[in-house]
Each structure stands twice: as structure tokens, then as C-alpha cells.
Scaffold this motif. Structure first.
Motif, PDB file in Angstrom:
ATOM      1  N   UNK A 481       0.826  -1.213   0.000  1.00  0.00           N
ATOM      2  CA  UNK A 481       0.000   0.000   0.000  1.00  0.00           C
ATOM      3  C   UNK A 481       0.859   1.262   0.000  1.00  0.00           C
ATOM      4  N   UNK A 482       1.948   1.249   0.735  1.00  0.00           N
ATOM      5  CA  UNK A 482       2.846   2.402   0.789  1.00  0.00           C
ATOM      6  C   UNK A 482       3.345   2.763  -0.605  1.00  0.00           C
ATOM      7  N   UNK A 483       3.491   1.749  -1.455  1.00  0.00           N
ATOM      8  CA  UNK A 483       3.953   1.972  -2.818  1.00  0.00           C
ATOM      9  C   UNK A 483       2.815   2.368  -3.756  1.00  0.00           C
ATOM     10  N   UNK A 484       1.619   1.849  -3.506  1.00  0.00           N
ATOM     11  CA  UNK A 484       0.533   2.068  -4.465  1.00  0.00           C
ATOM     12  C   UNK A 484      -0.235   3.357  -4.251  1.00  0.00           C
ATOM     13  N   UNK A 485      -0.337   3.844  -3.017  1.00  0.00           N
ATOM     14  CA  UNK A 485      -1.218   4.992  -2.782  1.00  0.00           C
ATOM     15  C   UNK A 485      -0.766   6.252  -3.527  1.00  0.00           C
ATOM     16  N   UNK A 486       0.531   6.575  -3.617  1.00  0.00           N
ATOM     17  CA  UNK A 486       0.887   7.740  -4.431  1.00  0.00           C
ATOM     18  C   UNK A 486       0.607   7.523  -5.913  1.00  0.00           C
ATOM     19  N   UNK A 557      -2.823   0.932  12.712  1.00  0.00           N
ATOM     20  CA  UNK A 557      -1.380   0.762  12.585  1.00  0.00           C
ATOM     21  C   UNK A 557      -0.751   2.129  12.360  1.00  0.00           C
ATOM     22  N   UNK A 558       0.383   2.359  12.972  1.00  0.00           N
ATOM     23  CA  UNK A 558       1.120   3.594  12.749  1.00  0.00           C
ATOM     24  C   UNK A 558       2.085   3.368  11.597  1.00  0.00           C
ATOM     25  N   UNK A 559       1.889   4.159  10.532  1.00  0.00           N
ATOM     26  CA  UNK A 559       2.638   3.938   9.306  1.00  0.00           C
ATOM     27  C   UNK A 559       3.984   4.636   9.302  1.00  0.00           C
ATOM     28  N   UNK A 560       4.697   4.413   8.188  1.00  0.00           N
ATOM     29  CA  UNK A 560       6.037   4.979   8.024  1.00  0.00           C
ATOM     30  C   UNK A 560       5.936   6.481   7.775  1.00  0.00           C
ATOM     31  N   UNK A 561       6.820   7.238   8.373  1.00  0.00           N
ATOM     32  CA  UNK A 561       7.897   6.894   9.301  1.00  0.00           C
ATOM     33  C   UNK A 561       7.403   7.136  10.718  1.00  0.00           C
ATOM     34  N   UNK A 562       7.878   6.354  11.668  1.00  0.00           N
ATOM     35  CA  UNK A 562       7.384   6.546  13.027  1.00  0.00           C
ATOM     36  C   UNK A 562       8.494   6.387  14.050  1.00  0.00           C
ATOM     37  N   UNK A 626      11.063   3.004   8.991  1.00  0.00           N
ATOM     38  CA  UNK A 626      10.605   3.514   7.709  1.00  0.00           C
ATOM     39  C   UNK A 626      10.268   2.304   6.845  1.00  0.00           C
ATOM     40  N   UNK A 627      10.046   2.508   5.541  1.00  0.00           N
ATOM     41  CA  UNK A 627       9.599   1.398   4.708  1.00  0.00           C
ATOM     42  C   UNK A 627      10.719   0.412   4.380  1.00  0.00           C
ATOM     43  N   UNK A 628      11.935   0.701   4.860  1.00  0.00           N
ATOM     44  CA  UNK A 628      13.069  -0.169   4.575  1.00  0.00           C
ATOM     45  C   UNK A 628      13.658  -0.844   5.806  1.00  0.00           C
TER      46      UNK A 628
END
Length: 689
Positions: A481-486, A557-562, A626-628
Motif C-alpha cells: 500500500x505504501x507503494x501504491x497509494x501515491x 497501525x502507525x505507518x512509516x515513518x514513526x 521507515x519502509x526499509x
């Protein structure tokens, strides 16, 4: 020099017109809604939604707008605490500030999804739709305007419609399972941005290179319950028939066409493993059907005719929408895909014709991936639709878009060069190039060498795709989702209004701050006040847990970045995988996998930090992610960073394995296997990437 009065007056008039035109243009470009509206004629004043409103529904035509009114009422309450009532009227225009009128347009609009939306600071909101969907899209605009303008919306008349009728997203659930709740959330997100197609790729298999080059070890899955073939649906995740029916029904409510795909005759390992009689022989891979075998071909047709019939026929069909996708891509020889012989091409074309006709005879519009340009025979076996058929034009090597249009196919632009996401694979794209897409892309760019004429007849629009090629690589649903939403936001814009007037900078700012709509927050973005409210439930006074106690935090859920920290004093009797924090998507655990270590799990993967919390002693745990990567600090000292690494052991291997966590914020503890001990001083920070 002195001008005559009539010339001077004309000059002033021209200046006024120019200034007025600029004002209209500027207001249109700054109206905060994605996708951008086609036209906005500004009038004086600001519209502000009152705390209490009346939603009026004109039922002169029919009562099909009542469900939209009910949904809008619930959404305004959940997002803005607005109290709404619903009434029936024969009025065609709102007359009071506290009214929202839903009605069908009395005059022709641009197309079937068009609408007008009038915001009047005194007379309220009037929505006129060309159809039910036109009215529904207008309500998405209303909600975005209220949220993004913080309820101070420029008054005026919006005239809006899509430039293209098909605005889609494809998700590969075959190689990676996504829960039905995730798919339902995606229907809502797509609708919020006026994307109207959700293509669900139901079967596929991994690449055998990651499985010791052994097809018998290679992952494969089909994701839909079958009574005709019990046991065909994947044990590690599939959808029941009723779940999939309800997903499509939800899509119909939200104006989103859910399109199921069964991909054959390649990518079919789930089927050939279930019934080896379907499997091709060398030089074709085990994930290919034996369509060149004259003895096996009747068995293949019988198997898949019955499978499609199960889902389409009967009093309670599973595929209830208008379209069914039959796949038909990449039928190639193993190790030498460019070596295409006449028999291979001829049989592939005959197979394609069979299922184009079969789906059409069942009353559905067949869809397919383009493959005919690669697989040509001599003399040519003609493949043309009987009635309507829609082809995804995804590759210049596999699809001659101009010829397909001439042959009677409609085309959806799905160019792999620009619109394919393959998460963490190292090829195609991990993230789409948002800046380039916003500035340069339009659906007529069907590949890197062919651009069709603007608004080419037969070109329906475009679809972007997520292919989860690297099965088992640790990517989570929320990572996808982090990749698709933008990508979803920018392609909703380019399919709705192909030439937006906002600058790239203004668009990016709006996209960054726009939410996912009512009751959806897969990105896990929270305002500071929301996080403080959650954290306040675990303050300075320790909260004690006994292995069965549960504290509801009220988040997701708390998303990136946190940046998350808390103090913990665990007891020494915690069970294996004792739940500390949990959500529907994952858990943070003590004694992870019986190791005694702090860890987490999500999407069927379990991760451990090389750290064993001390029993009966307070320690401060801090996780930054973060996402990595996910980094662990204990008492202010960095202990370990989990990040992607080259997986060389076990099956599968040979790729970069991802280690990520969206932090679970639904609950602390668990009724069956919660942690024992105490926790205090929870602190939550969302950091804008």
C-alpha cells in the motif's frame, strides 16, 4: 498619448475580462480535490458545512439515490461529526445553507459519469448527476473539499466528468495473499479518488529460480473457493465465494467494477499441480497448460469450462459483475521464450478464441492480456472478439495496440515500462515516477514507442498494476500500500483530467496531505492530537497485564515513518509469542518463537531482535521505522537495525528479504496469549517521510 473614450473603455473591459478569467483559472487550479475537477466557476464567498444538515433526495426519477444519501450521512458523521437527516423532495435545487440536494440532471451532461456541484454560501449544496455514479462521484468531491479546505470551501459551480471511462488498478493476489478486508478497503480508497476498476489477479506462481530451480518446490496459489474442485483454493489464504460476491457488491455500491482474473494457459502452476493431466511437457514449463497436446486439450477445456461455469452460471453466481478476465499472456518455451513455432502460436490463438467465446456466451465481457503480437502463426489464425472484448495493452513486444483496435478490441493502456510496480524486486519499478506521470503521461502512451491520437476511439483509459513476483520476500500488505497509494492518486488524476491545471508542486502538496477517505487509514497516518489520545491510555502510571488482559488503544497501525517508545517491566513467565501490541495486520511480541527475544510478526513472517528483555526490571524500548528498516533502541542505546538482506538459505532464496513493521496500535495484550508484566509512558510520533 490620449486614447478616445470608447477605446479606453474597451481596453478597461478587456482587462476586467482577463482578470476575471485568471481568477476563475486560479480558483479552479487551487480547489483541493483529487482528481482535479474539469471546471470551477467561482462565485463570491465561502461555503461552510453546518454542524447539522438535511440531505434531500429527489425521487422523481427513482429512489436509487437513497443509498448514496444514507452512505453520505454516515461518512459526514464519522469524518466531521456532522449530524444529518434524510428526506425526500421533488425540488431540483437546494434553498438553504444546511441542505445538500441529490438529484439527477434535467439537462444532458458530458458523459454518463458527469455531474455538477453547486456550493452556495446561502443556499447550500446542489448535486446534479448524469447517473447514479455521477451523483456518487460528486459526494466524493464534497467530502474531499470539506476535509482539504478545512470546511472553508470557495463557493461556485463545479462541472465535472472523466476524460476516460476506465480508470483502474490491478493487484496480484496470486503470488501474495491479501486479506478480504484489505481488498474491501481498496474498493473504498479507489472510489474516494474516482478510480472505477479493481482488477484482481486470482492465480499465479513464483519463479522456480528462487526454489532450487525445482517446480515441485515453487510457490503457487489460486485464491477462490471452488466446489467443483475441492482443495484447489490455497490453504495459506483464499476467499470464500460469499466473500468475493460481497466484495463485488461493495464495489457496485462505490462505483467500482471488481474484475476477477483467472490467468491461463501460462502462470497456471496452481492448476497443473492440482491436476497433473493439465501440465505441459518440455520445452514448456510446469506452469503451462498442455494446449499443444491433442489428447490433453479436451481435458484442459473441460476443466476450465467447468471452473468458469461454476463462478458465472447458476442462481447465485460468484462473478456478478459485467467483466471476467481470462489472462492469456506469456505462453512461451522455457529458457527460450523468443523461439515461437507455428504450432505453438496457432494453438495459443485457438485457445484464446475458445475462452473469448466461452465467456461471451456466458453473458460476460471477456478481458485479456495482450499476447497476439508475439505469438503469430502462418497463415494467421484470426483472433477477433464476438461482441465486446477488452485487452490490456501492456508491452510493445506482446501487443500491437493499433492492430487490436482495428480487429475490434477495446484497449486499456497498461504499459509495463511506466505503470508496473514489482515491490523490492530490483526490476520494473518499486515506486512509480509520480513527477513524470503527472507532467508527461496520458493513457494514449500505450508503450515507449507508440502514442495513439488523443482520445483515440476504443482506448478506454489506463490501469496500473502491482505484481508480487518475488513470493516470500517479506513484503507486507501495508508495504504494498505504501507503494501504491501515491500511484493511485496521480493516475486517478491523469485518467479523470488528463491535462490538470495545478502545478506539480501544488499537486504534490495536496497529494501528500489527502487522506484515504471515510473510515480507511491503511497508510497509518495520524495527527499529533490523535496519537496523543492513544498514548494517554498508557501514561506515567504503570498498566499491569496478566496474560489475558486487553487494553483497547483505538488505533489501527502507525505507518512509516514513526518513532514509538514505552517502558516495560515483563514478568519471567511469558508464553511463546506473548502479545504486547497487536492489530489485524501484526503483533509485537515477547519470547518470540520461544527465543525469549523481542520480535514481531505480520503477513505470515516472524522477525526477532537480538535482544532479550530483562524480567522484573524496567527498561525503555524505542522503535523507529521507515519502509526499509526497523531500528531498536534500549535505554537510549541502539541495539539493532533490521533491514533488507540477501537471503541465501532455505527455500525460497536468492533475493533481498524485507524486514519492516507498521506499528500495531489496536490493542495491548491478548485474551488468550497476552504478555505478563507492566507497561508505562507510551509515546507515539508520526514523521512525515
Amino acid at each position: 498619448m490620449k486614447f478616445p473614450n470608447h477605446i479606453f473603455n474597451a481596453y478597461l473591459c478587456l482587462l476586467f475580462i482577463a482578470a476575471s478569467t485568471h481568477q476563475i483559472y486560479a480558483q479552479e487550479s487551487k480547489l483541493k480535490v483529487i482528481p482535479e475537477v474539469q471546471q470551477f466557476d467561482f462565485s463570491n464567498g465561502l461555503y461552510e458545512l453546518p454542524p447539522s444538515i438535511e440531505i434531500k433526495v429527489n425521487t422523481n426519477k427513482d429512489d436509487s439515490l437513497m443509498l448514496i444519501a444514507t452512505q453520505l450521512k454516515e461518512e459526514l458523521a464519522s469524518m466531521f461529526t456532522t449530524v444529518a437527516t434524510i428526506s425526500v423532495t421533488n425540488e431540483t435545487k437546494s434553498v438553504r445553507k444546511n441542505e445538500i440536494l441529490l438529484t439527477y440532471s434535467q439537462t444532458p451532461l458530458k458523459n454518463s459519469e458527469a455531474y455538477t456541484l453547486e456550493l452556495d454560501s446561502i443556499k447550500g449544496i446542489t448535486i446534479n448527476g448524469a447517473s447514479r455514479n455521477g451523483v456518487f462521484w460528486a459526494t466524493r468531491t464534497v467530502i474531499q473539499l470539506i476535509e482539504n479546505h478545512q470546511n472553508n470551501i470557495p463557493s461556485g459551480l463545479i462541472t465535472d466528468y472523466p476524460d476516460y471511462p476506465s480508470r483502474g488498478f490491478m493487484l496480484d493476489v496470486g503470488r501474495k495473499f491479501f486479506t478480504i478486508d484489505y481488498l474491501r478497503d481498496y474498493v473504498k480508497i479507489l472510489a474516494y479518488y474516482k478510480m472505477n476498476e479493481f482488477h484482481v489477479h486470482l492465480n499465479d506462481n513464483a519463479f522456480k529460480a528462487y526454489y532450487d530451480n525445482d517446480w515441485s518446490k515453487t510457490y503457487a496459489a489460486f485464491r477462490l473457493e471452488s466446489d467443483t474442485y475441492p482443495g484447489l483454493a490455497a490453504e495459506d489464504g483464499h476467499y470464500t465465494k460469499e466473500e468475493f460476491r460481497n466484495l463485488q457488491r461493495l464495489g457496485m455500491t462505490y462505483g467500482v467494477n471488481v474484475i476477477p482474473e483467472i490467468d491461463i494457459p501460462a502462470h497456471a502452476l496452481a492448476f497443473t499441480r492440482y491436476n497433473p493431466a493439465l501440465k505441459a511437457s518440455a520445452p514448456y514449463a510446469d506452469d503451462h497448460l498442455a494446449i499443444l497436446d491433442d489428447e490433453k486439450l479436451p481435458v484442459i477445456y473441460d476443466f476450465f469450462d467447468k471452473l468458469f461455469d461454476e463462478y458465472i452460471k447458476g442462481e447465485n453466481p460468484v462473478f456478478i459483475g459485467p467483466d471476467v478476465h481470462i489472462g492469456t499472456d506469456e505462453y512461451i518455451k522455457e529458457g527460450n521464450g523468443r523461439d515461437v513455432d507455428n504450432a505453438q502460436a496457432k494453438r495459443f490463438r485457438e485457445f484464446t478464441n475458445h475462452y473469448l467465446n466461452h465467456i461471451a456466451q456466458l453473458g460476460k465481457t471477456p478481458r485479456l492480456w495482450g499476447g497476439l503480437e508475439w505469438l503469430k502463426d502462418t497463415p494467421s489464425t484470426e483472433v477477433k472478439p464476438v461482441g465486446k472484448a477488452v485487452m490490456n495493452a501492456w508491452s510493445k513486444d506482446w501487443v500491437n495496440a493499433e492492430k487490436m483496435l482495428t480487429d475490434g478490441f477495446e484497449i486499456i493502456s497498461t504499459p509495463d515500462s511506466w505503470l508496473y510496480i514489482v515491490p523490492a524486486a530490483g526490476y520494473y519499478r518499486d515506486f512509480l515516477d509520480i513527477n513524470w506521470l503527472y507532467t508527461n503521461y496520458r493513457p494514449e502512451k500505450v508503450n515507449t514507442v507508440l502514442t495513439l491520437p488523443n482520445f483515440q476511439k476504443g482506448l478506454l483509459g489506463s490501469t496500473f498494476a502491482v505484481w508480487n513476483d518475488i513470493s516470500g520476500n517479506g513484503i507486507s500488505q501495508l508495504d504494498v500500500h505504501y507503494r501504491t497509494i501515491p500511484a493511485l492518486k496521480v493516475l486517478s488524476t491523469k485518467n479523470w483530467k488528463v491535462a490538470p491545471s495545478k502545478t506539480l508542486e501544488d499537486y504534490l502538496l495536496l497529494a501528500e496531505t489527502s487522506s484515504e477517505g471515510p473510515s480507511v487509514n491503511l497508510s497509518g497516518r495520524y495527527k499529533e492530537v490523535e496519537l496523543n489520545k492513544i498514548a494517554s491510555k498508557v501514561g506515567k502510571t504503570p498498566v499491569h497485564f496478566n496474560g489475558t488482559k486487553v487494553l483497547d488503544l483505538g488505533g489501527t497501525n502507525l505507518g512509516y515513518n514513526y518513532d514509538v517508545s514505552f517502558e516495560i517491566k515483563p514478568k519471567n513467565n511469558n508464553q511463546t509469542n506473548a502479545v504486547l501490541f497487536q492489530s489485524n495486520y501484526g503483533n509485537v511480541t515477547l519470547n518470540t518463537a520461544g527465543s525469549g527475544k523481542l520480535g514481531f510478526s505480520r503477513d505470515g513472517y516472524t522477525y526477532t531482535f537480538n535482544f532479550i528483555p530483562k524480567s522484573n526490571s524496567w527498561q525503555t524500548i524505542r522503535l523507529m521505522a521507515d519502509y526499509q528498516s526497523v531500528t531498536l533502541y534500549v535505554d537510549g542505546e541502539q541495539k539493532e537495525q533490521l533491514t533488507a538482506y540477501k537471503k541465501t538459505e532455505g527455500i525460497p532464496n536468492g533475493f533481498n528479504f524485507q524486514q519492516t513493521l507498521a506499528f500495531p496500535l489496536e490493542k495491548i495484550g491478548d485474551q488468550k496469549n497476552g504478555f505478563s508484566g507492566a507497561i508505562k509512558n507510551l509515546k507515539l510520533t508520526y514523521i512525515t517521510p
